[in-house]
Design a protein around this motif. Structure first.
Motif, PDB file in Angstrom:
ATOM      1  N   ALA A   1       0.822  -1.206   0.000  1.00 56.81           N
ATOM      2  CA  ALA A   1       0.000   0.000   0.000  1.00 56.81           C
ATOM      3  C   ALA A   1       0.857   1.258   0.000  1.00 56.81           C
ATOM      4  O   ALA A   1       0.376   2.338  -0.355  1.00 56.81           O
ATOM      5  CB  ALA A   1      -0.930  -0.008   1.216  1.00 56.81           C
TER       6      ALA A   1
ATOM      7  N   ARG B   1       0.582  -0.613  -5.603  1.00 60.80           N
ATOM      8  CA  ARG B   1      -0.377  -0.067  -4.614  1.00 60.80           C
ATOM      9  C   ARG B   1      -1.771  -0.574  -4.901  1.00 60.80           C
ATOM     10  O   ARG B   1      -2.508  -0.952  -3.987  1.00 60.80           O
ATOM     11  CB  ARG B   1      -0.374   1.465  -4.659  1.00 60.80           C
ATOM     12  CG  ARG B   1       0.826   2.135  -4.056  1.00 60.80           C
ATOM     13  CD  ARG B   1       0.551   3.612  -3.783  1.00 60.80           C
ATOM     14  NE  ARG B   1       0.027   4.326  -4.936  1.00 60.80           N
ATOM     15  CZ  ARG B   1       0.782   4.868  -5.890  1.00 60.80           C
ATOM     16  NH1 ARG B   1       2.100   4.769  -5.822  1.00 60.80           N
ATOM     17  NH2 ARG B   1       0.233   5.521  -6.908  1.00 60.80           N
TER      18      ARG B   1
ATOM     19  N   GLY C   1      -4.316  -2.850  -2.607  1.00 65.45           N
ATOM     20  CA  GLY C   1      -5.673  -2.428  -2.283  1.00 65.45           C
ATOM     21  C   GLY C   1      -6.701  -3.503  -2.582  1.00 65.45           C
ATOM     22  O   GLY C   1      -7.659  -3.696  -1.820  1.00 65.45           O
TER      23      GLY C   1
END
Length: 309
Positions: free
Chosen positions: A115, A123, A127
């Protein structure tokens, strides 16, 4: 009603998985952006169009299935489709699966997601993992690195360039490492995890061999008989060269995040390998065909570009 749901059943990993599921006697339905594309499994694979803004509709397509195999993601942002949007679309798929009563999700992530990553791809993958855990559905999160196989992008296009250019540029010193897994091994791993009943699990999915990138290029050159000379250049020069090449092949050759992620050693794992197939052996067995044609990402997923000989 289908026994199993697959995203991208006409794409690379999804197609190999779908073939395995069908051969095992399961009925399969698959989500795709274009239901008019040729179906390699006529009468055995039902194609369903994604409807991310209509969770109920996707849930109807999933109802009755025990396992949902999710490979949905985007390689790079394109138009209104961003990594953030892809995360939201993934959440819609998980919501539909929960509404439909799916018992297990087998999800394709990426090795070393975070993250806090400076790279949007990683990222976003982190998520999606968090969203899947929050869904409460029993799951397997598999984290592959790079795939190789007859229709792969990276290994094939390295070979294509080595066949067609007198020079092969390598970003930086080339000593960063890569640990690819055979697509057949990965499809078998997904299939095996789809049959599990135990608690949720997260694990890396990598092959048995790790190569410094420059050694990987040398191996490919040797197997295909290429005389291209390897030239080490700064990473920005390497990326600029890929941008100059893009119009020639009408494709996105590599993204800036992909260059930096590779050089940050994100395409390796510290876990025991799940794949068994040797890349070296595979290259030797397929030396006459690998890299003969360019494999276009845009052509495969967007109907653009071309596959160049």
């Amino acid at each position: 009603m289908a026994d199993a749901i697959v995203t991208g059943p006409l794409s690379f990993t999804g197609k190999y998985l779908t073939k395995l599921l069908i051969e095992s006697g399961k009925s399969v339905a698959g989500f795709t952006n274009d239901v008019s594309r040729a179906n390699p499994f006529p009468g055995r694979l039902d194609l369903v169009r994604y409807s991310f803004d209509n969770v109920d509709s996707m849930a109807t397509a999933m109802r009755g299935a025990r396992t949902f195999y999710n490979t949905y993601w985007i390689r790079y942002p394109r138009g209104e489709m961003t990594y953030e949007r892809a995360v939201q679309n993934s959440i819609a798929l998980f919501s539909a699966a929960k509404l439909a009563g799916v018992q297990r999700i087998v999800h394709t992530s990426i090795a070393n997601p975070s993250a806090d990553s400076p790279f949007g791809y990683y990222r976003g993958k982190a998520g999606v993992e968090l969203a899947l855990v929050a869904s409460g559905i029993p799951h397997s999160i598999l984290r592959p690195t790079v795939f190789f196989g007859k229709e792969d992008i990276l290994i094939n296009n390295i070979a294509w360039l080595a066949r067609h250019s007198p020079l092969f540029l390598v970003a930086g010193n080339g000593n960063y490492r890569i640990q690819p897994i055979a697509v057949e091994d990965y499809a078998a791993l997904m299939n095996e995890h789809g049959e599990r009943d135990e608690a949720s699990i997260t694990c890396d999915a990598v092959g048995p061999e790790t190569y410094p990138f420059v050694d990987l290029v040398e191996l490919i050159k040797k197997e295909i008989g290429s005389r291209a000379r390897i030239v080490r250049v700064p990473q920005r020069i390497f990326y600029l060269a890929s941008l100059l090449m893009a119009p020639l092949v009408r494709d996105t050759v590599v993204t800036w995040d992909e260059v930096r992620g590779l050089m940050a050693n994100l395409l390796i794992s510290n876990e025991s390998p799940m794949g068994r197939t040797s890349l070296k052996t595979w290259l030797s067995d397929n030396a006459g065909t690998v890299g003969v044609e360019y494999h276009s990402e845009r052509s495969r997923h967007y109907g653009e570009g071309r596959v160049s000989a």
